[in-house]
Design an enzyme around this catalytic site. Structure first.
Site, PDB file in Angstrom:
ATOM      1  N   THR A  13       0.824  -1.220   0.000  1.00  0.00           N
ATOM      2  CA  THR A  13       0.000   0.000   0.000  1.00  0.00           C
ATOM      3  C   THR A  13       0.851   1.260   0.000  1.00  0.00           C
ATOM      4  O   THR A  13       0.707   2.139  -0.871  1.00  0.00           O
ATOM      5  CB  THR A  13      -0.919   0.004   1.250  1.00  0.00           C
ATOM      6  OG1 THR A  13      -1.640  -1.224   1.266  1.00  0.00           O
ATOM      7  CG2 THR A  13      -1.866   1.178   1.241  1.00  0.00           C
ATOM      8  N   VAL A  14       1.752   1.361   0.982  1.00  0.00           N
ATOM      9  CA  VAL A  14       2.548   2.591   1.098  1.00  0.00           C
ATOM     10  C   VAL A  14       3.566   2.677  -0.042  1.00  0.00           C
ATOM     11  O   VAL A  14       3.780   3.760  -0.621  1.00  0.00           O
ATOM     12  CB  VAL A  14       3.251   2.663   2.478  1.00  0.00           C
ATOM     13  CG1 VAL A  14       4.020   3.974   2.605  1.00  0.00           C
ATOM     14  CG2 VAL A  14       2.238   2.542   3.613  1.00  0.00           C
ATOM     15  N   ARG A  45       8.477  -9.347  -3.691  1.00  0.00           N
ATOM     16  CA  ARG A  45       8.423 -10.804  -3.793  1.00  0.00           C
ATOM     17  C   ARG A  45       7.684 -11.238  -5.051  1.00  0.00           C
ATOM     18  O   ARG A  45       7.714 -12.378  -5.441  1.00  0.00           O
ATOM     19  CB  ARG A  45       7.735 -11.388  -2.552  1.00  0.00           C
ATOM     20  CG  ARG A  45       8.581 -11.234  -1.287  1.00  0.00           C
ATOM     21  CD  ARG A  45       7.787 -11.624  -0.077  1.00  0.00           C
ATOM     22  NE  ARG A  45       6.543 -10.867  -0.007  1.00  0.00           N
ATOM     23  CZ  ARG A  45       5.548 -11.118   0.835  1.00  0.00           C
ATOM     24  NH1 ARG A  45       5.660 -12.091   1.694  1.00  0.00           N
ATOM     25  NH2 ARG A  45       4.464 -10.372   0.820  1.00  0.00           N
ATOM     26  N   GLU A 129       9.759   9.135  10.117  1.00  0.00           N
ATOM     27  CA  GLU A 129       8.596  10.028  10.262  1.00  0.00           C
ATOM     28  C   GLU A 129       7.271   9.298  10.002  1.00  0.00           C
ATOM     29  O   GLU A 129       6.258   9.524  10.676  1.00  0.00           O
ATOM     30  CB  GLU A 129       8.742  11.212   9.285  1.00  0.00           C
ATOM     31  CG  GLU A 129       7.614  12.213   9.331  1.00  0.00           C
ATOM     32  CD  GLU A 129       7.501  12.921  10.680  1.00  0.00           C
ATOM     33  OE1 GLU A 129       8.405  13.692  11.013  1.00  0.00           O
ATOM     34  OE2 GLU A 129       6.513  12.674  11.400  1.00  0.00           O
ATOM     35  N   VAL A 132       4.759   7.073  12.706  1.00  0.00           N
ATOM     36  CA  VAL A 132       3.742   7.566  13.645  1.00  0.00           C
ATOM     37  C   VAL A 132       2.851   8.591  12.952  1.00  0.00           C
ATOM     38  O   VAL A 132       3.342   9.559  12.376  1.00  0.00           O
ATOM     39  CB  VAL A 132       4.383   8.238  14.886  1.00  0.00           C
ATOM     40  CG1 VAL A 132       3.302   8.727  15.846  1.00  0.00           C
ATOM     41  CG2 VAL A 132       5.330   7.285  15.593  1.00  0.00           C
ATOM     42  N   GLY A 134       1.077   8.725  10.241  1.00  0.00           N
ATOM     43  CA  GLY A 134       1.021   8.861   8.778  1.00  0.00           C
ATOM     44  C   GLY A 134       1.496  10.204   8.260  1.00  0.00           C
ATOM     45  O   GLY A 134       2.680  10.544   8.387  1.00  0.00           O
ATOM     46  N   GLU A 190      -8.511  -3.790   9.135  1.00  0.00           N
ATOM     47  CA  GLU A 190      -8.024  -5.041   8.538  1.00  0.00           C
ATOM     48  C   GLU A 190      -9.044  -6.145   8.774  1.00  0.00           C
ATOM     49  O   GLU A 190      -9.869  -6.044   9.696  1.00  0.00           O
ATOM     50  CB  GLU A 190      -6.725  -5.467   9.247  1.00  0.00           C
ATOM     51  CG  GLU A 190      -5.635  -4.442   9.273  1.00  0.00           C
ATOM     52  CD  GLU A 190      -4.747  -4.497   8.053  1.00  0.00           C
ATOM     53  OE1 GLU A 190      -4.842  -5.487   7.301  1.00  0.00           O
ATOM     54  OE2 GLU A 190      -3.976  -3.546   7.858  1.00  0.00           O
ATOM     55  N   ASP A 201      -1.043  -1.292  18.295  1.00  0.00           N
ATOM     56  CA  ASP A 201      -0.513  -0.368  17.284  1.00  0.00           C
ATOM     57  C   ASP A 201      -0.290   1.025  17.899  1.00  0.00           C
ATOM     58  O   ASP A 201       0.741   1.664  17.675  1.00  0.00           O
ATOM     59  CB  ASP A 201      -1.497  -0.303  16.102  1.00  0.00           C
ATOM     60  CG  ASP A 201      -1.091   0.720  15.072  1.00  0.00           C
ATOM     61  OD1 ASP A 201      -0.183   0.435  14.278  1.00  0.00           O
ATOM     62  OD2 ASP A 201      -1.663   1.845  15.071  1.00  0.00           O
ATOM     63  N   LYS A 205       3.310   3.274  18.553  1.00  0.00           N
ATOM     64  CA  LYS A 205       3.539   4.673  18.152  1.00  0.00           C
ATOM     65  C   LYS A 205       3.890   5.528  19.370  1.00  0.00           C
ATOM     66  O   LYS A 205       4.758   6.404  19.296  1.00  0.00           O
ATOM     67  CB  LYS A 205       2.296   5.205  17.442  1.00  0.00           C
ATOM     68  CG  LYS A 205       2.055   4.496  16.104  1.00  0.00           C
ATOM     69  CD  LYS A 205       0.656   4.747  15.590  1.00  0.00           C
ATOM     70  CE  LYS A 205       0.411   4.085  14.242  1.00  0.00           C
ATOM     71  NZ  LYS A 205      -1.011   4.069  13.869  1.00  0.00           N
TER      72      LYS A 205
HETATM   73  N1  LIG Z   1      -0.811   1.294   5.184  1.00  0.00           N
HETATM   74  C1  LIG Z   1      -0.681   2.366   5.932  1.00  0.00           C
HETATM   75  O1  LIG Z   1      -1.523   3.259   5.891  1.00  0.00           O
HETATM   76  C2  LIG Z   1       0.484   2.536   6.857  1.00  0.00           C
HETATM   77  C3  LIG Z   1       0.595   3.715   7.601  1.00  0.00           C
HETATM   78  C4  LIG Z   1       1.706   3.887   8.425  1.00  0.00           C
HETATM   79  C5  LIG Z   1       2.657   2.905   8.518  1.00  0.00           C
HETATM   80  N2  LIG Z   1       2.500   1.766   7.804  1.00  0.00           N
HETATM   81  C6  LIG Z   1       3.549   0.739   7.923  1.00  0.00           C
HETATM   82  O2  LIG Z   1       4.240   0.659   6.694  1.00  0.00           O
HETATM   83  C7  LIG Z   1       4.664  -0.685   6.458  1.00  0.00           C
HETATM   84  C8  LIG Z   1       4.097  -1.142   5.118  1.00  0.00           C
HETATM   85  O3  LIG Z   1       2.698  -1.059   5.196  1.00  0.00           O
HETATM   86  P1  LIG Z   1       1.758  -1.367   3.940  1.00  0.00           P
HETATM   87  O4  LIG Z   1       0.408  -0.913   4.341  1.00  0.00           O
HETATM   88  O5  LIG Z   1       2.352  -0.834   2.717  1.00  0.00           O
HETATM   89  O6  LIG Z   1       1.761  -2.947   3.962  1.00  0.00           O
HETATM   90  P2  LIG Z   1       1.247  -3.930   2.812  1.00  0.00           P
HETATM   91  O7  LIG Z   1       0.282  -3.258   1.931  1.00  0.00           O
HETATM   92  O8  LIG Z   1       0.858  -5.166   3.516  1.00  0.00           O
HETATM   93  O9  LIG Z   1       2.552  -4.174   1.982  1.00  0.00           O
HETATM   94  C9  LIG Z   1       3.700  -4.615   2.570  1.00  0.00           C
HETATM   95  C10 LIG Z   1       4.635  -5.165   1.520  1.00  0.00           C
HETATM   96  O10 LIG Z   1       5.770  -5.657   2.205  1.00  0.00           O
HETATM   97  C11 LIG Z   1       6.268  -6.766   1.499  1.00  0.00           C
HETATM   98  N3  LIG Z   1       6.362  -7.921   2.415  1.00  0.00           N
HETATM   99  C12 LIG Z   1       5.403  -8.394   3.237  1.00  0.00           C
HETATM  100  N4  LIG Z   1       5.863  -9.455   3.921  1.00  0.00           N
HETATM  101  C13 LIG Z   1       7.130  -9.642   3.501  1.00  0.00           C
HETATM  102  C14 LIG Z   1       8.127 -10.575   3.802  1.00  0.00           C
HETATM  103  N5  LIG Z   1       7.912 -11.531   4.680  1.00  0.00           N
HETATM  104  N6  LIG Z   1       9.324 -10.461   3.180  1.00  0.00           N
HETATM  105  C15 LIG Z   1       9.540  -9.480   2.282  1.00  0.00           C
HETATM  106  N7  LIG Z   1       8.632  -8.593   1.940  1.00  0.00           N
HETATM  107  C16 LIG Z   1       7.451  -8.660   2.548  1.00  0.00           C
HETATM  108  C17 LIG Z   1       5.293  -7.051   0.407  1.00  0.00           C
HETATM  109  O11 LIG Z   1       5.796  -6.400  -0.706  1.00  0.00           O
HETATM  110  P3  LIG Z   1       5.979  -7.160  -2.053  1.00  0.00           P
HETATM  111  O12 LIG Z   1       4.616  -7.683  -2.391  1.00  0.00           O
HETATM  112  O13 LIG Z   1       6.476  -6.101  -2.947  1.00  0.00           O
HETATM  113  O14 LIG Z   1       6.962  -8.254  -1.771  1.00  0.00           O
HETATM  114  C18 LIG Z   1       4.054  -6.348   0.779  1.00  0.00           C
HETATM  115  O15 LIG Z   1       3.303  -5.933  -0.307  1.00  0.00           O
HETATM  116  C19 LIG Z   1       4.138  -1.497   7.646  1.00  0.00           C
HETATM  117  O16 LIG Z   1       5.155  -1.660   8.584  1.00  0.00           O
HETATM  118  C20 LIG Z   1       3.027  -0.649   8.216  1.00  0.00           C
HETATM  119  O17 LIG Z   1       2.819  -0.832   9.592  1.00  0.00           O
HETATM  120  C21 LIG Z   1       1.453   1.554   6.961  1.00  0.00           C
END
Ligand SMILES: NC(=O)c1ccc[n+]([C@@H]2O[C@H](COP(=O)([O-])OP(=O)(O)OC[C@H]3O[C@@H](n4cnc5c(N)ncnc54)[C@H](OP(=O)(O)O)[C@@H]3O)[C@@H](O)[C@H]2O)c1
Length: 428
Positions: A13-14, A45, A129, A132, A134, A190, A201, A205
């Protein structure tokens, strides 16, 4: 123009938000900073997966070495969730001499000490940054804008999922389960919402903010946490009647002997600015001894708001500004260790609801037991009794030691004055 090649690990997502901003608004960054930030390599992946938008000219690969072994890439955006694999990937980047930008609060709150120590040994920096709140630049505010302040209080609504659920329960008069189902349908929660609704969570933060504001040595395990899953519509309606709104608050408060830290559903008076932070918004209230009170409000999650924070760190590193801060400033894993006060020493105002039979002497019994434990009342409200004679007495107390409050409630519940265990929350 000065070019900076960067790498991205984790295209979820991010990561998608980062790609979108760089592809659509790269010119804005070039104009503003005089730097051409180019996404050179994306490690995912699933390199073959169809995407809405792909970065032009970037190598898309499943080989981590494509980033680690590339001397041109000095900055890596790390967006791998979880703790174990995420920390391994982060450590590999640091060991390869790369600066890391991460949004992963769980990884930093649980294992940040080792990662920051490694970064220091390798002469590189970790920027966080986005970990915590967003899109709200709260870490920059604490680290830079408020640097001349002793921070006395941080109080935040740091989880958009919980805030959305509580807002909908109040607005639509629905149960926790109904509001959660709605949030899941809209993508605000989720499928497994446990880490959001149980306060984990938010605690991650808070651990990060508290380390910046108060010093190192604040393990996430030291943060007392309660989730929103036990909050009922009746709690929300009662809070409203008493001029308050229930929010899941992260609180870090400086006291004479140490720091109070907790995450808990808390009554916020309606005239406090945090009470107006609704839906999926986040809000952080900071009290500095010189600046006074500051409130930051905004989108605490989502692809673009979080990517906005990620890219702010990338620019800080690409210009060299962040490296100076990271070397000179003692924050997160260094600085004076803070003392975390035990729960029994917390001092807070409270709300309590007693389920009682409507008969003479009950109200007086409750008031005198509270008073015997040193808990004084700010206000009291008794609802109309139902046809069976059942009613509720609701009280708001002045600030008191939590231990005394708990003992008073236990004593009231054990003497038969109440017909069910009493419900209590802290009040901000
Ligand atoms: N979503 C939000 O709004 C938000 C806000 C603040 C902070 N965060 C933090 O930002 C981080 C990413 O969040 P996201 O929402 O983008 O998560 P996401 O949509 O679940 O995507 C995470 C990506 O990480 C990779 N990944 C997952 N498990 C893995 C593994 N075991 N080994 C290697 N790569 C792996 C995958 O990328 P590939 O498919 O490319 O391999 C997956 O698409 C998290 O730590 C989350 O807590 C998210």
């Amino acid at each position: 123009m000065d070019r900076r090649a960067i790498g991205l690990i984790g295209w979820g997502t991010v990561g998608g938000g980062v790609v979108e901003i760089l592809e659509q608004d790269g010119a804005l960054l070039r104009d503003r900073c005089g730097l051409d930030v180019q996404l050179k390599t994306v490690v995912t992946r699933s390199p073959g997966r169809a995407r809405e938008r792909t970065p032009k000219g970037a190598l898309i690969t499943d080989r981590l070495a494509a980033i680690l072994d590339d001397p041109e890439i000095a900055i890596v955006i790390h967006l791998v969730p979880g703790t174990t694999v995420a920390a391994e990937v982060c450590a590999a980047c640091l060991n390869a001499g790369k600066h890391v930008v991460t949004a992963n609060k769980a990884m930093l709150a649980e294992g940040g000490d080792a990662l920051f120590a490694l970064a220091a040994r390798k002469g590189v920096a970790i920027a966080f940054e986005a970990s915590v709140a967003g899109g709200i630049p709260v870490i920059a505010a604490l680290r830079d804008g408020l640097v001349a302040n002793r921070i006395d209080l941080i109080s935040g609504i740091l989880n958009g999922t919980c805030n959305y659920i509580l807002t909908r329960m109040e607005a639509a008069g629905i149960s926790y389960g109904e509001a959660l189902a709605e949030a899941q349908q809209l993508g605000y929660a989720e499928r497994d919402p446990t880490l959001d609704v149980d306060g984990t969570d938010t605690a991650h933060k808070l651990a990060i903010l508290a380390r910046i504001a108060f010093g190192s040595g604040i393990p996430v395990s030291a943060i007392r946490r309660e989730g929103i899953d036990r909050v009922t519509y009746q709690d929300i309606a009662s809070a409203k009647l008493l001029g308050s709104r229930i929010k899941l608050l992260a609180i870090a408060k400086r006291r004479a002997g140490g720091i109070e830290l907790r995450v808990a559903p808390t009554l916020v008076p309606l005239d406090h600015p945090l009470a107006s932070v609704n839906k999926n918004y986040n809000g952080v209230f900071l009290r500095g001894h010189a600046a006074g009170d500051t409130l930051l409000v905004g989108q605490g999650a989502g692809a673009l708001p979080t990517a906005s924070a990620v890219l702010a760190d990338v620019i800080d590193l690409a210009t060299g500004r962040y490296q100076m801060t990271a070397q000179r400033f003692r924050f997160f894993a260094s600085g004076t260790p803070a003392t975390v006060l035990p729960e029994s020493e917390e001092v807070t105002a409270g709300y309590v609801r007693f389920a009682v039979n409507d008969r003479p002497g009950v109200l007086a019994g409750i008031a005198s037991t509270l008073s015997n434990h040193g808990v004084s009342l700010l206000s009291l409200h008794q609802s109309e009794a139902d046809p069976t004679g059942q009613t509720c007495i609701e009280a708001i107390t002045h600030p008191h030691q939590r231990a005394s409050f708990r003992q008073a409630i236990a004593s009231i519940d054990s003497t038969g004055l109440t017909t069910r265990p009493s419900i209590c929350f802290g009040r901000f």
